[in-house]
Motif scaffolding. Structure first.
Motif, PDB file in Angstrom:
ATOM      1  N   ARG A  47      72.997  63.904  78.348  1.00  8.20           N
ATOM      2  CA  ARG A  47      71.742  63.176  78.513  1.00  8.20           C
ATOM      3  C   ARG A  47      71.935  61.994  79.451  1.00  8.20           C
ATOM      4  O   ARG A  47      71.126  61.758  80.341  1.00  8.20           O
ATOM      5  CB  ARG A  47      71.255  62.681  77.155  1.00  8.20           C
ATOM      6  CG  ARG A  47      70.057  61.773  77.270  1.00  8.20           C
ATOM      7  CD  ARG A  47      69.361  61.619  75.979  1.00  8.20           C
ATOM      8  NE  ARG A  47      69.927  60.507  75.227  1.00  8.20           N
ATOM      9  CZ  ARG A  47      69.283  59.944  74.206  1.00  8.20           C
ATOM     10  NH1 ARG A  47      68.120  60.387  73.838  1.00  8.20           N
ATOM     11  NH2 ARG A  47      69.835  58.955  73.559  1.00  8.20           N
ATOM     12  N   ARG A  48      73.016  61.284  79.248  1.00  8.21           N
ATOM     13  CA  ARG A  48      73.260  60.131  80.117  1.00  8.21           C
ATOM     14  C   ARG A  48      73.452  60.574  81.554  1.00  8.21           C
ATOM     15  O   ARG A  48      72.909  59.966  82.479  1.00  8.21           O
ATOM     16  CB  ARG A  48      74.486  59.349  79.644  1.00  8.21           C
ATOM     17  CG  ARG A  48      74.226  58.567  78.406  1.00  8.21           C
ATOM     18  CD  ARG A  48      75.316  57.549  78.182  1.00  8.21           C
ATOM     19  NE  ARG A  48      75.057  56.317  78.918  1.00  8.21           N
ATOM     20  CZ  ARG A  48      74.211  55.384  78.512  1.00  8.21           C
ATOM     21  NH1 ARG A  48      73.536  55.554  77.403  1.00  8.21           N
ATOM     22  NH2 ARG A  48      74.037  54.291  79.211  1.00  8.21           N
ATOM     23  N   ASN A  88      70.099  61.528  82.986  1.00  6.09           N
ATOM     24  CA  ASN A  88      69.235  60.355  83.153  1.00  6.09           C
ATOM     25  C   ASN A  88      69.697  59.481  84.305  1.00  6.09           C
ATOM     26  O   ASN A  88      68.883  59.021  85.112  1.00  6.09           O
ATOM     27  CB  ASN A  88      69.230  59.517  81.875  1.00  6.09           C
ATOM     28  CG  ASN A  88      68.127  59.956  80.942  1.00  6.09           C
ATOM     29  OD1 ASN A  88      67.174  60.590  81.395  1.00  6.09           O
ATOM     30  ND2 ASN A  88      68.261  59.649  79.676  1.00  6.09           N
ATOM     31  N   ILE A  89      71.008  59.260  84.347  1.00  2.00           N
ATOM     32  CA  ILE A  89      71.517  58.398  85.416  1.00  2.00           C
ATOM     33  C   ILE A  89      71.188  59.019  86.760  1.00  2.00           C
ATOM     34  O   ILE A  89      70.735  58.335  87.693  1.00  2.00           O
ATOM     35  CB  ILE A  89      73.039  58.192  85.255  1.00  2.00           C
ATOM     36  CG1 ILE A  89      73.312  57.284  84.062  1.00  2.00           C
ATOM     37  CG2 ILE A  89      73.641  57.600  86.524  1.00  2.00           C
ATOM     38  CD1 ILE A  89      74.769  57.160  83.703  1.00  2.00           C
ATOM     39  N   LEU A 129      68.744  61.122  87.545  1.00  2.24           N
ATOM     40  CA  LEU A 129      67.315  61.049  87.849  1.00  2.24           C
ATOM     41  C   LEU A 129      66.893  59.626  88.187  1.00  2.24           C
ATOM     42  O   LEU A 129      66.117  59.397  89.120  1.00  2.24           O
ATOM     43  CB  LEU A 129      66.501  61.553  86.653  1.00  2.24           C
ATOM     44  CG  LEU A 129      66.480  63.063  86.438  1.00  2.24           C
ATOM     45  CD1 LEU A 129      65.729  63.384  85.166  1.00  2.24           C
ATOM     46  CD2 LEU A 129      65.832  63.759  87.620  1.00  2.24           C
ATOM     47  N   ASN A 130      67.426  58.676  87.434  1.00  2.00           N
ATOM     48  CA  ASN A 130      66.984  57.296  87.635  1.00  2.00           C
ATOM     49  C   ASN A 130      67.593  56.652  88.866  1.00  2.00           C
ATOM     50  O   ASN A 130      67.124  55.607  89.317  1.00  2.00           O
ATOM     51  CB  ASN A 130      67.339  56.451  86.415  1.00  2.00           C
ATOM     52  CG  ASN A 130      66.506  56.842  85.217  1.00  2.00           C
ATOM     53  OD1 ASN A 130      65.442  57.416  85.392  1.00  2.00           O
ATOM     54  ND2 ASN A 130      66.995  56.554  84.035  1.00  2.00           N
ATOM     55  N   THR A 173      67.491  54.295  94.500  1.00  2.00           N
ATOM     56  CA  THR A 173      68.183  53.013  94.364  1.00  2.00           C
ATOM     57  C   THR A 173      69.413  53.023  95.259  1.00  2.00           C
ATOM     58  O   THR A 173      69.738  54.046  95.872  1.00  2.00           O
ATOM     59  CB  THR A 173      68.622  52.746  92.913  1.00  2.00           C
ATOM     60  OG1 THR A 173      69.561  53.758  92.550  1.00  2.00           O
ATOM     61  CG2 THR A 173      67.455  52.802  91.972  1.00  2.00           C
ATOM     62  N   LEU A 194      72.402  53.010  94.479  1.00  2.00           N
ATOM     63  CA  LEU A 194      73.592  53.572  93.839  1.00  2.00           C
ATOM     64  C   LEU A 194      74.086  54.772  94.650  1.00  2.00           C
ATOM     65  O   LEU A 194      73.368  55.748  94.850  1.00  2.00           O
ATOM     66  CB  LEU A 194      73.223  54.019  92.423  1.00  2.00           C
ATOM     67  CG  LEU A 194      74.369  54.485  91.539  1.00  2.00           C
ATOM     68  CD1 LEU A 194      75.310  53.342  91.251  1.00  2.00           C
ATOM     69  CD2 LEU A 194      73.821  55.044  90.245  1.00  2.00           C
ATOM     70  N   LEU A 242      80.072  57.311  86.784  1.00  2.00           N
ATOM     71  CA  LEU A 242      79.383  56.953  85.541  1.00  2.00           C
ATOM     72  C   LEU A 242      79.212  58.145  84.598  1.00  2.00           C
ATOM     73  O   LEU A 242      78.779  57.969  83.463  1.00  2.00           O
ATOM     74  CB  LEU A 242      78.013  56.355  85.861  1.00  2.00           C
ATOM     75  CG  LEU A 242      78.020  55.097  86.731  1.00  2.00           C
ATOM     76  CD1 LEU A 242      76.598  54.626  86.978  1.00  2.00           C
ATOM     77  CD2 LEU A 242      78.816  53.995  86.066  1.00  2.00           C
ATOM     78  N   MET A 258      59.326  69.634  85.952  1.00  2.00           N
ATOM     79  CA  MET A 258      59.947  68.761  86.940  1.00  2.00           C
ATOM     80  C   MET A 258      60.682  69.523  88.008  1.00  2.00           C
ATOM     81  O   MET A 258      61.299  68.950  88.890  1.00  2.00           O
ATOM     82  CB  MET A 258      60.930  67.823  86.249  1.00  2.00           C
ATOM     83  CG  MET A 258      60.358  66.444  86.101  1.00  2.00           C
ATOM     84  SD  MET A 258      61.340  65.457  85.021  1.00  2.00           S
ATOM     85  CE  MET A 258      62.723  65.093  86.013  1.00  2.00           C
ATOM     86  N   GLY A 274      59.245  63.085  89.902  1.00  2.00           N
ATOM     87  CA  GLY A 274      60.351  62.768  89.016  1.00  2.00           C
ATOM     88  C   GLY A 274      59.921  61.886  87.862  1.00  2.00           C
ATOM     89  O   GLY A 274      60.715  61.586  86.987  1.00  2.00           O
ATOM     90  N   LEU A 275      58.678  61.470  87.883  1.00  4.30           N
ATOM     91  CA  LEU A 275      58.271  60.515  86.860  1.00  4.30           C
ATOM     92  C   LEU A 275      57.874  61.210  85.570  1.00  4.30           C
ATOM     93  O   LEU A 275      57.320  62.294  85.578  1.00  4.30           O
ATOM     94  CB  LEU A 275      57.083  59.692  87.355  1.00  4.30           C
ATOM     95  CG  LEU A 275      57.473  58.512  88.228  1.00  4.30           C
ATOM     96  CD1 LEU A 275      56.239  57.815  88.704  1.00  4.30           C
ATOM     97  CD2 LEU A 275      58.347  57.560  87.458  1.00  4.30           C
ATOM     98  N   SER A 283      57.652  63.680  78.773  1.00  7.29           N
ATOM     99  CA  SER A 283      58.655  63.431  79.794  1.00  7.29           C
ATOM    100  C   SER A 283      59.997  63.958  79.314  1.00  7.29           C
ATOM    101  O   SER A 283      60.187  64.274  78.145  1.00  7.29           O
ATOM    102  CB  SER A 283      58.756  61.939  80.075  1.00  7.29           C
ATOM    103  OG  SER A 283      59.432  61.329  79.011  1.00  7.29           O
ATOM    104  N   GLU A 329      62.638  62.380  78.944  1.00  9.93           N
ATOM    105  CA  GLU A 329      63.240  61.498  77.951  1.00  9.93           C
ATOM    106  C   GLU A 329      62.686  61.765  76.567  1.00  9.93           C
ATOM    107  O   GLU A 329      63.418  61.728  75.579  1.00  9.93           O
ATOM    108  CB  GLU A 329      63.008  60.036  78.342  1.00  9.93           C
ATOM    109  CG  GLU A 329      63.717  59.718  79.628  1.00  9.93           C
ATOM    110  CD  GLU A 329      64.153  58.276  79.700  1.00  9.93           C
ATOM    111  OE1 GLU A 329      64.353  57.659  78.646  1.00  9.93           O
ATOM    112  OE2 GLU A 329      64.295  57.769  80.816  1.00  9.93           O
TER     113      GLU A 329
END
Lengths: 366, 261
Positions: free
Chosen positions: A219-220, A223-224, A226-227, A231, A233, A241, A284, A289-290, A304, A306
């Motif tokens: 999940r992390r 999520n990382i 997608l988010n 940015t 990063l 990560l 999606m 992506g939202l 969503s 999440e």
């Protein structure tokens, strides 16, 4: 079966208590009643049976955050009680549970120190589950190097800092990267703990926790990824990560690290049935992506990603109670309780802001 | 005259009459101009009031959505610390406001314009682990809310300034209409009446003078006549003292006085 014979010697009491706590959790019918409420006072009244004493001190028509704080108090009190009664590997296991919150707290303190705030004020904002005795010591630090040293010396998180973060990193890296690096190290350590600790290895605890932690890691990672779109990063940093285990590891995470958009994420997780269905459900694959959950007042039906992750987490937690003689029930109970608090906050928020059409967006487990 | 208009303290002369007439004309022109300005401003004012109404309603909705999106963020990230983190990680403002001036019939109204700084947002990575999408969404919603707020702010400022100006202009219009013009008219009327009075007085005086002069002339005439008559009587007595009776009262009008016209 040896664990079945001797588990109750050490962990039987706590397990019994946790199962009792689990039965206190709000049911679908309770939630149904909550959604019918007109004011926060009604919500308070409905919560009476399960939260009675903790809500008694609230003034009439409390704010939603006050309500959430009080419900959190109950979780903390119960958790403390369990912790006091836990021995042996269970005690260690529960410590591991608190590390996740400690990471958040330390990240908060680092942010405060970086901006030269009075960190003592921040102590109130820290998550009570992540409270450790020496935390006030961190507030003495006035610059980031002192803070780094005291984190290394005073906190159980030292192992997560050591080796991956230097005190210069605290200054230079974005706090979110620090937090996620810590969290990655924590997950890997926790994973190692449940698979290698003598008292846990080979028991149902290991079985359940491996599933839970693998899910958490995946999940992390997702999520990382997608988010991080849009940015600064970089892909290399992003790759660092991702926890180095989980159902996506290693091929999936490698592909995730190369993904440029939601489509790339979709391809990366294609190999795992559960996540693929989740992606399909959010629609999606192709475009936005939202999360739909935040689609404004329009009231989108879809959830969503999440939300779906939370749903899945709740399912895993619920299933954990089908096992006996395992520490995992404590973990599952904490997660279920947290979700319950978030549900209550959500419902209270919806009522306070009179946005009744979205009130059904909570996740009812039982 | 009405409403305490009174008149201005001037000497009723022809010169000040001319002055007053000029003043009246000026006041009337000014009154017209100001009235037109006031109308233009009022029109604008009504328009702004309508737009403020719209903007306020819109802001109510937008703010509600924004507050709700914050609730969503709290739900997704599961803790309250997120707010603190975001407020701490911001260093420069991304959303900025600049002002320019707009001229509405001589009144300068400030107009606020919002614009966004280029570049990545300050807390782009907040909620990286969980809830990042909600954070981004919430940021967008709040950006929209602040835009509405800025729009409302410029309208509201214009509203206040226009209100003030309209009040001033209306006061002037009323002052001219109800005080200055009547007073000037009064003054003109007063001067006119005074001048007429003076004219009449002058006429009467002249007549009087003429009268006196005529009377004086008549008296002189009578004197002269008398003198002449006594002279001729003496001659008559000298000439024919016997026939005095017959000659002296030939017309029988000795007793008549002279008639003076």
């Amino acid at each position: 079966m040896a664990e079945g014979m001797f588990y109750n010697v050490t962990g039987g009491y706590v397990e019994g208590i946790v199962r009792g706590y689990r039965n206190q959790l709000l049911t679908g019918q309770n939630y149904g009643n909550l959604t019918q409420c007109e004011t926060i006072d009604d919500v308070k009244l409905q919560l009476g049976p399960s939260y009675g004493d903790y809500l008694a001190a609230l003034p009439p028509n409390p704010s939603t955050s006050a309500l959430a704080d009080k419900t959190m108090d109950k979780l903390v009190a119960e958790f403390r009680y369990l912790q006091a009664n836990a021995t042996g590997s269970l005690a260690k296991f529960m410590e591991y549970l608190t590390y996740a919150y400690m990471i958040d707290n330390v990240a908060l303190l680092i942010t405060g120190t970086l901006h030269e705030r009075d960190t003592r004020e921040l102590l109130e904002r820290c998550h009570p589950l992540g409270w450790f005795e020496t935390m006030p010591v961190l507030c003495v630090a006035t610059n980031i190097e002192e803070l780094y040293n005291s984190v290394l010396i005073e906190t159980p998180l030292a192992a997560y800092f050591k080796g991956s973060l230097s005190h210069q990193d605290l200054d230079e890296l974005n706090i979110e990267i620090i937090r996620n690096t810590l969290y990655k190290n924590y997950l890997e350590d926790f994973y190692r703990f449940v698979t290698e600790e003598p008292g846990i290895k080979g028991t149902p605890t290991a079985d359940v926790m491996v599933e839970v932690l693998e899910f958490e890691a995946d999940r992390r990672s997702i999520n990382i990824t997608l988010n991080s779109f849009g940015t600064e990063l970089s892909k290399q940093d992003r790759k660092k990560l991702y926890p180095s285990f989980g159902r996506l590891h290693p091929e999936g995470t490698l592909m995730l690290s190369r993904a440029d958009d939601a489509e790339g994420v979709r391809i990366a997780i294609d190999g795992v049935q559960d996540y693929r269905t989740m992606m399909d459900q959010t629609g999606m694959g192709g475009g936005s992506g939202l999360g739909n959950q935040s689609g404004g007042i329009g009231g989108d039906e879809g959830k969503s990603l999440e939300d779906l992750f939370y749903l899945k987490e709740m399912e895993i937690s619920k299933l954990a109670f089908t096992y006996q003689f395992t520490h995992a029930v404590v973990y599952a109970w904490v997660k279920l309780k947290e979700q319950e608090i978030r549900n209550i906050t959500w419902i209270a928020e919806c009522i306070a802001q009179s946005q009744k059409d979205r009130i059904g967006n909570y996740i009812s487990v039982f | 005259m009405s409403s305490g208009a009174g008149r201005e303290p001037v000497f009723p002369t022809r010169q000040s009459l001319g002055l007053m007439k000029g003043k009246l004309k000026g006041a009337q022109v000014g009154h017209d101009l100001l009235k037109r300005k006031s109308e233009a401003l009022t029109k604008r004012f009504r328009e702004i009031t309508k737009r403020i109404d719209d903007a306020k309603r819109k802001m109510g909705r937008v703010m509600q959505i924004a507050a709700f999106s914050l609730a969503e963020v709290t739900y997704a990230t599961g803790n309250d610390g997120i707010k603190y983190q975001i407020t701490e990680s911001v260093r420069t403002a991304k959303f900025r406001v600049r002002t320019r001036q707009e001229n509405v019939s001589g009144v300068f109204l400030p107009q606020f314009e919002s614009w966004q700084m280029e570049g990545a947002s300050e807390f782009g990575m907040t909620g990286l682990g969980k809830g990042g999408q909600q954070v981004a969404k919430s940021r967008e919603t709040y950006t929209r809310a602040v835009e509405t707020l800025v729009e409302l702010a410029s309208l509201q400022t214009a509203f206040v300034i226009l209100d003030e100006v309209i009040k001033v202009v209306n006061r002037r219009v009323n002052a001219i209409e109800h005080v200055i013009i009547p007073r000037t008219e009064n003054t003109i009327k007063y001067i006119n009446s005074e001048l007429d009075e003076l004219d009449r007085e002058e006429f009467f005086r002249l007549k009087k003078v003429k009268n006196v002069k005529e009377r004086a002339a008549a008296a002189e005439e009578a004197e002269r006549m008398k003198k002449r008559r006594t002279n001729s009587d003496k001659e008559n007595e000298d000439a024919d003292s016997g026939q005095t009776d017959g000659a002296s009262n030939m017309l029988g009008d000795e007793g008549d006085e002279d008639v003076i016209f």
